[in-house]
Design a protein around this motif. Structure first.
Motif, PDB file in Angstrom:
ATOM      1  N   MET A   1       0.844  -1.188   0.000  1.00  0.00           N
ATOM      2  CA  MET A   1       0.000   0.000   0.000  1.00  0.00           C
ATOM      3  C   MET A   1       0.880   1.239   0.000  1.00  0.00           C
ATOM      4  SD  MET A   1      -3.035   1.049   2.680  1.00  0.00           S
ATOM      5  CE  MET A   1      -1.872   1.298   4.031  1.00  0.00           C
ATOM      6  N   ASN A   2       0.777   2.028  -1.061  1.00  0.00           N
ATOM      7  CA  ASN A   2       1.652   3.185  -1.225  1.00  0.00           C
ATOM      8  C   ASN A   2       1.100   4.452  -0.594  1.00  0.00           C
ATOM      9  OD1 ASN A   2       3.491   1.661  -2.741  1.00  0.00           O
ATOM     10  ND2 ASN A   2       2.250   1.942  -4.600  1.00  0.00           N
ATOM     11  N   THR A   3      -0.227   4.552  -0.465  1.00  0.00           N
ATOM     12  CA  THR A   3      -0.836   5.751   0.099  1.00  0.00           C
ATOM     13  C   THR A   3      -1.837   5.363   1.177  1.00  0.00           C
ATOM     14  OG1 THR A   3      -2.572   5.749  -1.576  1.00  0.00           O
ATOM     15  CG2 THR A   3      -0.573   7.030  -2.053  1.00  0.00           C
ATOM     16  N   LEU A   4      -2.086   6.301   2.092  1.00  0.00           N
ATOM     17  CA  LEU A   4      -3.080   6.076   3.137  1.00  0.00           C
ATOM     18  C   LEU A   4      -4.484   6.218   2.558  1.00  0.00           C
ATOM     19  CD1 LEU A   4      -1.459   8.116   6.051  1.00  0.00           C
ATOM     20  CD2 LEU A   4      -1.552   5.628   5.825  1.00  0.00           C
ATOM     21  N   PRO A   5      -5.457   5.462   3.083  1.00  0.00           N
ATOM     22  CA  PRO A   5      -6.823   5.594   2.585  1.00  0.00           C
ATOM     23  C   PRO A   5      -7.392   6.972   2.908  1.00  0.00           C
ATOM     24  CG  PRO A   5      -6.763   4.210   4.548  1.00  0.00           C
ATOM     25  CD  PRO A   5      -5.340   4.446   4.143  1.00  0.00           C
ATOM     26  N   GLU A   6      -8.259   7.460   2.041  1.00  0.00           N
ATOM     27  CA  GLU A   6      -8.905   8.741   2.273  1.00  0.00           C
ATOM     28  C   GLU A   6      -9.959   8.595   3.367  1.00  0.00           C
ATOM     29  OE1 GLU A   6     -10.557  10.430  -1.208  1.00  0.00           O
ATOM     30  OE2 GLU A   6      -8.732  10.219  -2.407  1.00  0.00           O
ATOM     31  N   TRP A   7     -10.134   9.675   4.160  1.00  0.00           N
ATOM     32  CA  TRP A   7     -11.134   9.642   5.214  1.00  0.00           C
ATOM     33  C   TRP A   7     -12.531   9.413   4.646  1.00  0.00           C
ATOM     34  CZ3 TRP A   7     -13.700   8.599   9.125  1.00  0.00           C
ATOM     35  CH2 TRP A   7     -14.867   9.264   9.463  1.00  0.00           C
ATOM     36  N   THR A   8     -12.830   9.997   3.491  1.00  0.00           N
ATOM     37  CA  THR A   8     -14.163   9.817   2.915  1.00  0.00           C
ATOM     38  C   THR A   8     -14.443   8.354   2.589  1.00  0.00           C
ATOM     39  OG1 THR A   8     -13.234  10.424   0.763  1.00  0.00           O
ATOM     40  CG2 THR A   8     -14.352  12.158   2.009  1.00  0.00           C
ATOM     41  N   ALA A  37     -20.788   1.104  -3.331  1.00  0.00           N
ATOM     42  CA  ALA A  37     -20.075  -0.094  -3.779  1.00  0.00           C
ATOM     43  C   ALA A  37     -18.732   0.268  -4.413  1.00  0.00           C
ATOM     44  CB  ALA A  37     -20.937  -0.864  -4.783  1.00  0.00           C
ATOM     45  N   ARG A  38     -18.726   1.324  -5.194  1.00  0.00           N
ATOM     46  CA  ARG A  38     -17.490   1.732  -5.865  1.00  0.00           C
ATOM     47  C   ARG A  38     -16.445   2.192  -4.855  1.00  0.00           C
ATOM     48  NH1 ARG A  38     -19.692   5.004  -8.879  1.00  0.00           N
ATOM     49  NH2 ARG A  38     -19.194   6.989  -7.868  1.00  0.00           N
ATOM     50  N   ARG A  39     -16.865   2.949  -3.846  1.00  0.00           N
ATOM     51  CA  ARG A  39     -15.900   3.441  -2.851  1.00  0.00           C
ATOM     52  C   ARG A  39     -15.353   2.295  -1.998  1.00  0.00           C
ATOM     53  NH1 ARG A  39     -16.457   9.204  -2.603  1.00  0.00           N
ATOM     54  NH2 ARG A  39     -14.834   9.197  -1.009  1.00  0.00           N
ATOM     55  N   GLU A  44     -10.863  -1.408  -0.619  1.00  0.00           N
ATOM     56  CA  GLU A  44     -10.314  -2.759  -0.509  1.00  0.00           C
ATOM     57  C   GLU A  44      -9.122  -2.931  -1.452  1.00  0.00           C
ATOM     58  OE1 GLU A  44     -14.024  -5.552   0.906  1.00  0.00           O
ATOM     59  OE2 GLU A  44     -13.776  -5.183  -1.247  1.00  0.00           O
ATOM     60  N   SER A  45      -9.211  -2.348  -2.631  1.00  0.00           N
ATOM     61  CA  SER A  45      -8.094  -2.438  -3.575  1.00  0.00           C
ATOM     62  C   SER A  45      -6.873  -1.714  -3.033  1.00  0.00           C
ATOM     63  CB  SER A  45      -8.507  -1.851  -4.925  1.00  0.00           C
ATOM     64  OG  SER A  45      -7.424  -1.841  -5.830  1.00  0.00           O
ATOM     65  N   GLN A  46      -7.117  -0.560  -2.430  1.00  0.00           N
ATOM     66  CA  GLN A  46      -6.001   0.217  -1.901  1.00  0.00           C
ATOM     67  C   GLN A  46      -5.345  -0.490  -0.716  1.00  0.00           C
ATOM     68  OE1 GLN A  46      -7.155   4.132  -0.631  1.00  0.00           O
ATOM     69  NE2 GLN A  46      -5.086   4.920  -0.646  1.00  0.00           N
ATOM     70  N   LEU A  47      -6.175  -1.112   0.133  1.00  0.00           N
ATOM     71  CA  LEU A  47      -5.644  -1.812   1.303  1.00  0.00           C
ATOM     72  C   LEU A  47      -5.181  -3.227   0.982  1.00  0.00           C
ATOM     73  CD1 LEU A  47      -8.282  -0.723   3.995  1.00  0.00           C
ATOM     74  CD2 LEU A  47      -5.979   0.191   3.656  1.00  0.00           C
ATOM     75  N   GLU A  48      -5.504  -3.673  -0.235  1.00  0.00           N
ATOM     76  CA  GLU A  48      -5.127  -5.008  -0.695  1.00  0.00           C
ATOM     77  C   GLU A  48      -5.658  -6.094   0.240  1.00  0.00           C
ATOM     78  OE1 GLU A  48      -0.894  -4.934  -1.110  1.00  0.00           O
ATOM     79  OE2 GLU A  48      -0.929  -3.569  -2.833  1.00  0.00           O
ATOM     80  N   THR A  49      -6.945  -5.962   0.592  1.00  0.00           N
ATOM     81  CA  THR A  49      -7.580  -6.936   1.467  1.00  0.00           C
ATOM     82  C   THR A  49      -9.090  -6.865   1.269  1.00  0.00           C
ATOM     83  OG1 THR A  49      -7.681  -7.777   3.732  1.00  0.00           O
ATOM     84  CG2 THR A  49      -7.880  -5.394   3.440  1.00  0.00           C
ATOM     85  N   THR A  50      -9.798  -7.852   1.800  1.00  0.00           N
ATOM     86  CA  THR A  50     -11.257  -7.882   1.741  1.00  0.00           C
ATOM     87  C   THR A  50     -11.818  -7.454   3.091  1.00  0.00           C
ATOM     88  OG1 THR A  50     -11.214  -9.689   0.144  1.00  0.00           O
ATOM     89  CG2 THR A  50     -13.287  -9.314   1.314  1.00  0.00           C
TER      90      THR A  50
END
Length: 309
Positions: A1-8, A37-39, A44-50
């Motif tokens: 994970m290269n970036t932190l997830p956005e708060w939104t 659903a898209r967010r 999940e894609s950004q965190l590389e987990t379900t």
């Protein structure tokens, strides 16, 4: 994970975790369900987990999702506190507070208190959830709530709001048509109004099971409002706390000294408790309980409580 997830994105995660469905989360967030659903997919894609297990019934947190939940809630609390402080909340509370309370307690005790509070805080709004059940704080149905079961898991501020008694009442109509009640043993021959037993909001509401015999429940209701009306019409005896019984003569006390002890608890998620608007409602309820013991125990000041024999 290269970036932190956005708060939104984490906000979307929180609302879906609480609602359990895309449609429920979309209503809370006021967006289309496809946006939710898209967010979530992006997070999940950004965190590389379900984070959620999907099924026809809805969305359920995975073990990783459960681990993320308290961190997201802490971020939500910090964001709310920052917005409140920037908005000048140190001077006057503003925003909406969702308060969950038992139905009769909410109508007869809490609602009258709120008139003065709202006069004092013109930028404050209250959503009063006066329910026959108890508000679910875990899914943020309410910001704070009065319950008969104190939370034992999760991050909550909890205090004992008040101890109270359930007393035995009947209508003059009922008493005129049935044998006199002089002792506890006489109750076995009488009819009762009670809660629907398989729909109890709390085990603490099963107080008639402590009578020492199986009561003859002639009328059962999902809430106390309907019980009060049924008992007033002469359908049977009922048990209720002092604040619930109007002083209009439709219900009178039966068998003085006969009572059941219970307690109300006041609880709020820790992150929401820090918000000024939530804290002033919390303080209002505590002050009311401390200043008006007669609402909870007949005779004014609290005294040693007696369980049903």
């Amino acid at each position: 994970m290269n970036t932190l997830p956005e708060w939104t994105d984490l906000r979307f995660f929180l609302e879906l975790a609480r609602a359990g469905t895309l449609s429920g989360a979309s209503r809370r967030l006021e967006v289309e369900h496809t946006t939710v659903a898209r967010r979530i997919d992006r997070l999940e894609s950004q965190l590389e987990t379900t984070l959620f297990d999907r099924s026809r019934e809805g969305y359920e947190l995975t073990e990783v999702g459960q681990a993320l939940l308290p961190h997201a809630e802490a971020m939500e609390g910090a964001a709310l506190a920052a917005a409140e402080q920037i908005g000048g909340a140190e001077v006057a509370a503003h925003g909406v507070v969702r308060l969950g309370v038992p139905e009769v307690f909410g109508v007869r005790v809490v609602a009258p208190l709120l008139a003065t509070l709202l006069d004092q805080h013109p930028d404050l709004s209250i959503d009063l959830l006066a329910l026959p059940s108890f508000a679910n704080l875990a899914n943020r149905e309410a910001d704070l709530g009065v319950t008969m079961d104190a939370p034992t898991t999760g991050r909550y501020m909890v205090t004992r709001l008040a101890s109270f008694h359930f007393y035995l009442y009947a209508s003059p109509i009922y008493l005129a048509k049935h044998p006199p009640i002089r002792t506890q043993q006489d109750l076995a021959g009488h009819d009762f109004v009670d809660y629907v037993q398989d729909r109890l909001a709390s085990r603490e509401l099963s107080y008639l099971n402590e009578l020492g015999f199986t009561p003859r429940r002639r009328m059962c209701c999902s809430g106390m409002t309907a019980q009060l009306e049924a008992a007033s019409l002469g359908m049977g005896l009922m048990m209720a706390p002092p604040y619930a019984v109007p002083d209009n003569g439709r219900l009178v006390r039966v068998l003085p000294g006969f009572q059941a002890e219970r307690a109300f608890w006041l609880a709020a998620p820790t992150d929401l408790y820090r918000l000024r608007r939530v804290k002033i409602v919390w303080d209002l309820l505590r002050e009311c309980a401390e200043s008006h013991p007669d609402l909870f125990v007949q005779g004014g000041a609290p005294h040693p409580l007696q369980r049903l024999a």
